[in-house]
Scaffold this active site. Structure first.
Site, mmCIF file in Angstrom:
data_model
loop_
_atom_site.group_PDB
_atom_site.id
_atom_site.type_symbol
_atom_site.label_atom_id
_atom_site.label_comp_id
_atom_site.label_asym_id
_atom_site.label_seq_id
_atom_site.Cartn_x
_atom_site.Cartn_y
_atom_site.Cartn_z
ATOM 1 N N GLU A 106 45.132 10.940 9.173
ATOM 2 C CA GLU A 106 45.278 11.457 7.810
ATOM 3 C C GLU A 106 45.141 12.975 7.902
ATOM 4 O OE1 GLU A 106 42.598 9.699 4.859
ATOM 5 O OE2 GLU A 106 42.317 11.681 3.984
ATOM 6 N N GLU A 135 41.272 19.441 -0.533
ATOM 7 C CA GLU A 135 40.422 18.585 -1.353
ATOM 8 C C GLU A 135 39.369 19.488 -1.974
ATOM 9 O OE1 GLU A 135 39.857 14.275 0.533
ATOM 10 O OE2 GLU A 135 39.449 15.847 1.985
#
Ligand SMILES: [Ca+2]
Ligand SMILES: [Ca+2]
Length: 466
Positions: A147, A152
């Site tokens: 990933e 974020e």
């Protein structure tokens, strides 16, 4: 003194200009933000979100209560829309699908994937305890890890951007990341970018590099995901101060690939179908002959190619002499095979009562069957009488089958395998040209792709009664 001070200020200014020049050296120097053009790069794929509705040839809006990280939101297309050149992902406090919050998630899975390049996403993130806006990527295979988290932000720390790469083979996972502390990123738009080549992955915020990972570099295509999670293991739950609704606004998503003299890129898009390309390369040498097959979804037929090539031919053969963006267009097929009525015959297990087998055949894409978390697991369907089975459509939730068989039977005792794969891709899988005659049909799961069970929104069978 005054003179000295001026001199000192000037010196500091010169140093600052010098430092910013150095910093910009590592990013793309000549950028035109209005068109997204960078010298030396080709804009392979982008969405400026200028339309009235989400472009479904590029994005899929999630409609599910995803079961990961103990997140508290139900992702609904109702919380995804375009407004004045922006994609808006709204997070709300309201109940849906047994969750207390709703939010938005869009992804390019099965619509656009790329291997190596530069992604730029300009966005304004929401803030508040319990919110987790993210821009990230997963491999087209559907496996996890790897990933790549481009950006974020934890809503209660809106001045910190997290950048992370995850890899390894589940359950042995590894990761490397960096936190960049800046201004409050919820106050205005910032550009989050990731550059990926065969040697490393680099992360940027507003053109400045903050992380490079070369311990792990993926060599496979990835797709892009944009979302805001609510609650869960990492951000924790929203509290009384968290304000709802909240909006995560995205101005554009741009994917660039390096210009290579004498080599050309092909980007193919399709809605209600897909396109197989042979050979499938990341970049094509000049005059390379390629063949494209438009493959409609069940219920559709191919109509034309548009974009840089206009033709009704399928398959289409072309020679690569320049970069090409091609769209395959499909239209509803009035002669398509009809969906067969079915009831559950037998099931190996169900994870819970509200995830029982009947939810895999209830024509409702918000309800699903999920098996126990072990192998093998199976689901058998009774079509009521002997039918000619032409095709099946498996509509998977996140937890899909890597290896499985489709089997048929006349008496639900002796089963014959009519299809098997060990390379299941999840999402929507259509298996056509089965031409089996039987009353019963089953999916037999051999290997799960995730640590969860086998989870199907719908298991549909197409054909006709005999
Ligand atoms: Ca825009
Ligand atoms: Ca269902």
């Amino acid at each position: 003194m005054n003179h000295m001070r001026t001199n000192k200020t000037l010196k500091i200014k010169i140093i600052l200009i010098f430092l910013s020049l150095i910093a910009c050296n590592s990013c793309l120097a000549q950028t035109d933000i209005s068109t997204g053009s960078h010298e030396g790069w080709y804009l392979l794929w982008h969405d400026e979100f200028e339309g009235k509705v989400l472009d479904e040839s590029k994005w899929r809006a999630e409609d599910a209560a995803l079961t990961k990280n103990n997140e508290m939101q139900y992702y609904t297309p109702e919380d995804v829309w375009l407004d004045n050149g922006f994609l808006v992902l709204r997070s709300e406090k309201r109940s849906m699908g047994k969750r207390m919050y709703t939010s938005g998630l869009v992804e390019t899975r099965n619509k656009f994937v790329f291997q190596y390049g530069r992604v730029e996403i300009r966005a304004q993130v929401p803030q508040g305890k319990g919110l987790l806006p993210a821009h990230w990527m997963l491999p087209a295979t559907g496996l996890w890890p790897p990933e790549i988290d481009i950006m974020e932000v934890l809503g209660h720390q809106p001045n910190v951007v997290h950048m992370t790469a995850h890899w390894g083979v589940w359950p042995d996972r590894e990761k490397k990341g960096e936190m960049f502390m800046g201004s409050d990123f919820s106050q205005d738009f910032h550009e989050y970018a990731m550059e990926w080549d065969k040697d490393s992955i680099k992360w940027f915020v507003d053109g400045k590099q903050h992380l490079e990972v070369d311990e792990y570099v993926p060599h496979e295509p990835f797709y892009i995901i944009l979302n805001t999670a609510v609650g869960g293991d990492w951000p924790g739950s929203p509290n009384s101060k968290t304000q709802f609704p909240q909006e995560h606004k995205i101005d554009y998503v741009r994917v660039y690939v390096p210009e290579i003299p004498g080599k050309y890129y092909l980007n193919v898009m399709a809605e209600n179908g897909k396109v197989d390309v042979l050979p499938k390369l990341t970049v094509y040498p000049k005059n390379k002959k390629i063949k494209l097959w438009a493959r409609p979804q069940i219920g559709y037929k191919f109509s034309t190619w548009s974009g840089d090539i206009k033709s009704p031919k399928n398959p289409l053969v072309l020679s690569m002499k320049e970069h090409k963006q091609i769209i395959a267009n499909f239209i509803p097929d009035e002669n398509a095979w009809k969906k067969l009525a079915a009831k559950i015959s037998k099931v190996s297990s169900s994870e819970a009562e509200d995830l029982s087998a009947r939810y895999a055949i209830d024509n409702n894409l918000k309800t699903r069957w999920s098996s126990a978390f072990s192998d093998p697991q199976w689901l058998q369907i009774d079509l009521g009488k002997k039918c000619l089975i032409k095709a099946v459509r498996l509509n998977w939730e996140t937890a899909f089958a890597r290896a499985y068989k489709i089997q048929v039977s006349d008496d639900a005792k002796d089963w014959k395998t009519i299809y098997s794969t060990s390379r299941g891709q999840g999402a929507i899988e259509e298996i056509k040209d089965l031409n089996a005659k039987a009353r019963y049909i089953a999916i037999y799961g051999i290997t799960r792709a995730r640590e969860f069970g086998y989870s199907l929104w719908e298991f549909e069978v197409f054909g006709k009664e005999l």
